[in-house]
Design a protein around this motif. Sequence first.
Motif, PDB file in Angstrom:
ATOM      1  N   ILE A 152       0.853  -1.194   0.000  1.00 34.54           N
ATOM      2  CA  ILE A 152       0.000   0.000   0.000  1.00 34.54           C
ATOM      3  C   ILE A 152       0.890   1.246   0.000  1.00 34.54           C
ATOM      4  CG2 ILE A 152      -1.762   1.245   1.342  1.00 34.54           C
ATOM      5  CD1 ILE A 152      -2.475  -1.707   2.436  1.00 34.54           C
ATOM      6  N   ARG A 153       1.936   1.239   0.845  1.00 34.19           N
ATOM      7  CA  ARG A 153       2.902   2.355   0.857  1.00 34.19           C
ATOM      8  C   ARG A 153       3.533   2.560  -0.505  1.00 34.19           C
ATOM      9  NH1 ARG A 153       5.839   3.237   6.107  1.00 34.19           N
ATOM     10  NH2 ARG A 153       4.508   2.228   7.628  1.00 34.19           N
ATOM     11  N   ALA A 154       3.850   1.453  -1.173  1.00 36.72           N
ATOM     12  CA  ALA A 154       4.513   1.559  -2.479  1.00 36.72           C
ATOM     13  C   ALA A 154       3.528   2.002  -3.561  1.00 36.72           C
ATOM     14  CB  ALA A 154       5.148   0.221  -2.850  1.00 36.72           C
ATOM     15  N   GLY A 155       2.244   2.018  -3.220  1.00 34.72           N
ATOM     16  CA  GLY A 155       1.240   2.490  -4.179  1.00 34.72           C
ATOM     17  C   GLY A 155       0.923   1.488  -5.277  1.00 34.72           C
ATOM     18  N   VAL A 156       1.320   0.222  -5.080  1.00 35.48           N
ATOM     19  CA  VAL A 156       1.101  -0.760  -6.157  1.00 35.48           C
ATOM     20  C   VAL A 156      -0.072  -1.693  -5.890  1.00 35.48           C
ATOM     21  CG1 VAL A 156       3.510  -0.745  -6.890  1.00 35.48           C
ATOM     22  CG2 VAL A 156       2.740  -2.426  -5.192  1.00 35.48           C
ATOM     23  N   GLY A 157      -0.684  -1.572  -4.721  1.00 31.44           N
ATOM     24  CA  GLY A 157      -1.784  -2.500  -4.451  1.00 31.44           C
ATOM     25  C   GLY A 157      -2.476  -2.140  -3.153  1.00 31.44           C
ATOM     26  N   THR A 158      -3.511  -2.910  -2.834  1.00 34.53           N
ATOM     27  CA  THR A 158      -4.300  -2.626  -1.641  1.00 34.53           C
ATOM     28  C   THR A 158      -4.154  -3.722  -0.589  1.00 34.53           C
ATOM     29  OG1 THR A 158      -6.164  -3.747  -2.676  1.00 34.53           O
ATOM     30  CG2 THR A 158      -6.072  -1.349  -2.921  1.00 34.53           C
ATOM     31  N   LYS A 159      -3.397  -4.769  -0.916  1.00 36.24           N
ATOM     32  CA  LYS A 159      -3.346  -5.911  -0.005  1.00 36.24           C
ATOM     33  C   LYS A 159      -2.281  -5.733   1.072  1.00 36.24           C
ATOM     34  CE  LYS A 159      -5.112  -9.654  -2.840  1.00 36.24           C
ATOM     35  NZ  LYS A 159      -4.735 -10.871  -3.564  1.00 36.24           N
ATOM     36  N   THR A 160      -2.631  -6.136   2.291  1.00 35.23           N
ATOM     37  CA  THR A 160      -1.637  -6.194   3.362  1.00 35.23           C
ATOM     38  C   THR A 160      -0.896  -7.527   3.283  1.00 35.23           C
ATOM     39  OG1 THR A 160      -3.236  -7.231   4.829  1.00 35.23           O
ATOM     40  CG2 THR A 160      -3.087  -4.809   4.918  1.00 35.23           C
ATOM     41  N   GLY A 161       0.209  -7.612   4.012  1.00 39.82           N
ATOM     42  CA  GLY A 161       0.920  -8.880   4.117  1.00 39.82           C
ATOM     43  C   GLY A 161      -0.015  -9.959   4.673  1.00 39.82           C
ATOM     44  N   TRP A 162      -0.737  -9.624   5.707  1.00 38.22           N
ATOM     45  CA  TRP A 162      -1.663 -10.577   6.335  1.00 38.22           C
ATOM     46  C   TRP A 162      -2.661 -11.125   5.326  1.00 38.22           C
ATOM     47  CZ3 TRP A 162      -2.629 -13.742  10.159  1.00 38.22           C
ATOM     48  CH2 TRP A 162      -3.938 -14.147  10.423  1.00 38.22           C
ATOM     49  N   ARG A 163      -3.229 -10.252   4.509  1.00 37.56           N
ATOM     50  CA  ARG A 163      -4.202 -10.677   3.499  1.00 37.56           C
ATOM     51  C   ARG A 163      -3.594 -11.666   2.505  1.00 37.56           C
ATOM     52  NH1 ARG A 163      -6.439 -12.684   0.382  1.00 37.56           N
ATOM     53  NH2 ARG A 163      -8.297 -12.247  -0.836  1.00 37.56           N
ATOM     54  N   MET A 164      -2.270 -11.528   2.294  1.00 38.50           N
ATOM     55  CA  MET A 164      -1.596 -12.432   1.352  1.00 38.50           C
ATOM     56  C   MET A 164      -1.045 -13.676   2.058  1.00 38.50           C
ATOM     57  SD  MET A 164       0.427  -9.765  -1.158  1.00 38.50           S
ATOM     58  CE  MET A 164       1.421  -9.015   0.129  1.00 38.50           C
ATOM     59  N   GLY A 165      -1.218 -13.719   3.405  1.00 36.29           N
ATOM     60  CA  GLY A 165      -0.701 -14.868   4.154  1.00 36.29           C
ATOM     61  C   GLY A 165       0.777 -14.750   4.502  1.00 36.29           C
ATOM     62  N   HIS A 166       1.254 -13.507   4.639  1.00 36.04           N
ATOM     63  CA  HIS A 166       2.679 -13.306   4.921  1.00 36.04           C
ATOM     64  C   HIS A 166       2.881 -12.390   6.129  1.00 36.04           C
ATOM     65  CE1 HIS A 166       3.755 -15.384   1.268  1.00 36.04           C
ATOM     66  NE2 HIS A 166       3.001 -14.582   0.552  1.00 36.04           N
ATOM     67  N   VAL A 167       3.573 -12.890   7.134  1.00 38.04           N
ATOM     68  CA  VAL A 167       3.877 -12.098   8.331  1.00 38.04           C
ATOM     69  C   VAL A 167       4.962 -11.075   7.969  1.00 38.04           C
ATOM     70  CG1 VAL A 167       5.647 -13.756   9.157  1.00 38.04           C
ATOM     71  CG2 VAL A 167       4.509 -12.263  10.793  1.00 38.04           C
ATOM     72  N   PRO A 168       4.852  -9.830   8.445  1.00 34.84           N
ATOM     73  CA  PRO A 168       5.910  -8.860   8.133  1.00 34.84           C
ATOM     74  C   PRO A 168       7.181  -9.139   8.933  1.00 34.84           C
ATOM     75  CG  PRO A 168       4.271  -7.874   9.592  1.00 34.84           C
ATOM     76  CD  PRO A 168       3.758  -9.246   9.241  1.00 34.84           C
ATOM     77  N   MET A 169       8.304  -8.623   8.418  1.00 34.60           N
ATOM     78  CA  MET A 169       9.564  -8.749   9.164  1.00 34.60           C
ATOM     79  C   MET A 169       9.501  -7.933  10.455  1.00 34.60           C
ATOM     80  SD  MET A 169      12.236  -8.020   6.071  1.00 34.60           S
ATOM     81  CE  MET A 169      12.599  -9.192   4.787  1.00 34.60           C
ATOM     82  N   THR A 170       8.949  -6.717  10.343  1.00 36.08           N
ATOM     83  CA  THR A 170       8.963  -5.783  11.488  1.00 36.08           C
ATOM     84  C   THR A 170       7.552  -5.273  11.756  1.00 36.08           C
ATOM     85  OG1 THR A 170       9.395  -3.919  10.032  1.00 36.08           O
ATOM     86  CG2 THR A 170      11.325  -5.013  10.949  1.00 36.08           C
ATOM     87  N   GLY A 171       7.429  -4.440  12.778  1.00 40.66           N
ATOM     88  CA  GLY A 171       6.118  -3.927  13.161  1.00 40.66           C
ATOM     89  C   GLY A 171       5.416  -4.937  14.042  1.00 40.66           C
ATOM     90  N   SER A 172       4.135  -4.692  14.262  1.00 44.80           N
ATOM     91  CA  SER A 172       3.373  -5.522  15.188  1.00 44.80           C
ATOM     92  C   SER A 172       3.353  -6.992  14.751  1.00 44.80           C
ATOM     93  CB  SER A 172       1.961  -4.936  15.268  1.00 44.80           C
ATOM     94  OG  SER A 172       1.067  -5.883  15.735  1.00 44.80           O
ATOM     95  N   GLY A 173       3.777  -7.873  15.661  1.00 40.25           N
ATOM     96  CA  GLY A 173       3.806  -9.314  15.355  1.00 40.25           C
ATOM     97  C   GLY A 173       4.900  -9.708  14.384  1.00 40.25           C
ATOM     98  N   GLY A 174       5.834  -8.817  14.103  1.00 36.89           N
ATOM     99  CA  GLY A 174       6.865  -9.074  13.091  1.00 36.89           C
ATOM    100  C   GLY A 174       7.745 -10.280  13.424  1.00 36.89           C
ATOM    101  N   SER A 175       8.253 -10.917  12.374  1.00 38.63           N
ATOM    102  CA  SER A 175       9.000 -12.164  12.576  1.00 38.63           C
ATOM    103  C   SER A 175      10.340 -11.941  13.281  1.00 38.63           C
ATOM    104  CB  SER A 175       9.229 -12.851  11.221  1.00 38.63           C
ATOM    105  OG  SER A 175       9.877 -11.970  10.326  1.00 38.63           O
ATOM    106  N   ILE A 176      10.996 -10.809  13.031  1.00 36.09           N
ATOM    107  CA  ILE A 176      12.322 -10.617  13.634  1.00 36.09           C
ATOM    108  C   ILE A 176      12.198 -10.631  15.157  1.00 36.09           C
ATOM    109  CG2 ILE A 176      14.228  -8.983  13.930  1.00 36.09           C
ATOM    110  CD1 ILE A 176      13.884  -8.178  11.033  1.00 36.09           C
TER     111      ILE A 176
END
Length: 299
Positions: A226-250
């Motif tokens: 969404i930040r990159a302006g290329v789509g509306t899907k979040t990582g969660w919606r795609m089934g992917h945990v983010p590296m950082t931020g809330s609940g991030g894998s790191i």
Amino acid sequence: MHVVILGSAAGGGLPQWNCRCPICSLARSDPSRVKPRTQSSIAVSPDGERWLLVNASPDIRQQISDNAVLHPREGLRHSPIHAVLLTNGDVDHVAGLLTLREGQPFTLYGTAGILGSVTDNRVFDVMAAEVVRREPIRLNAAFEPVPGLTVTLFSVPGKVPLWLEDETMEIGAETETTVGAMIEANGRCLAYIPGCARVTDDLKARIAGVDALLFDGTVLLDDDMIRAGVGTKTGWRMGHVPMTGSGGSIEALADVAIGRRIFVHINNTNPVLVEASAERERIESLNWTVAHDGLALAL
Ligand code: MLT
Ligand code: MN
Ligand code: ZN
């Protein structure tokens, strides 16, 4: 154990054919700042001779061509690839099967659900059933796809492939449609988890003590696309945990004993792909490596 990361990008690769985002543009104009990357796949071998491919990327032809260990070595027709294992049914993990259609025997492994979604589609009959054996694998049951290499599949939070989504789909479900692979040889252990929606306590317990972890690096933050302006899907919606931020894998994996921590399946919108960027340096300072194509590990 020999491990080669054949493709370190997520679906679409880097640069993606139709994308002019800053990262895809840099990958075209200045590969010293953003290395181009092919789509998600690794090769693993206990001896450097016989190889298991984990996931069959749409870029498999280039990946085999770029890695001499996967070239034919004897007779007129041959391949060191003895087996292919699927960790989900996403296009970036199965489309390469269509390239392996030249009558070369190998065994195709995956859970019944993942194999079923592939064999239900008749285009995959190009891998003739008499030549390419399909072998369904139960979760949590070890098997040996290549002599000397033991693999155990386990469920991770995920979702059905994009092309099978419907109104009944559940994001974050732990079923057999998205799995991780624990791969062992010569007393060494690799965990390969290219897609994972959430880091759970079960997952942490499962991977504690591995020599190397190759983990879902699709997005840095849940809203990268969404930040990159290329789509509306979040990582969660795609089934992917983010590296950082809330609940991030790191952060979630920080207290787990892991030899090497490496991000794979990195989407072309993820700023860690830019060499020497603040985001890359931050990830590296937290002991994580951002994979590139051809990265090899000797475990
Ligand atoms: C994913 O990892 O989210 C999928 O590869 C998406 C897709 O199939 O394009
Ligand atoms: Mn993918
Ligand atoms: Zn892009």
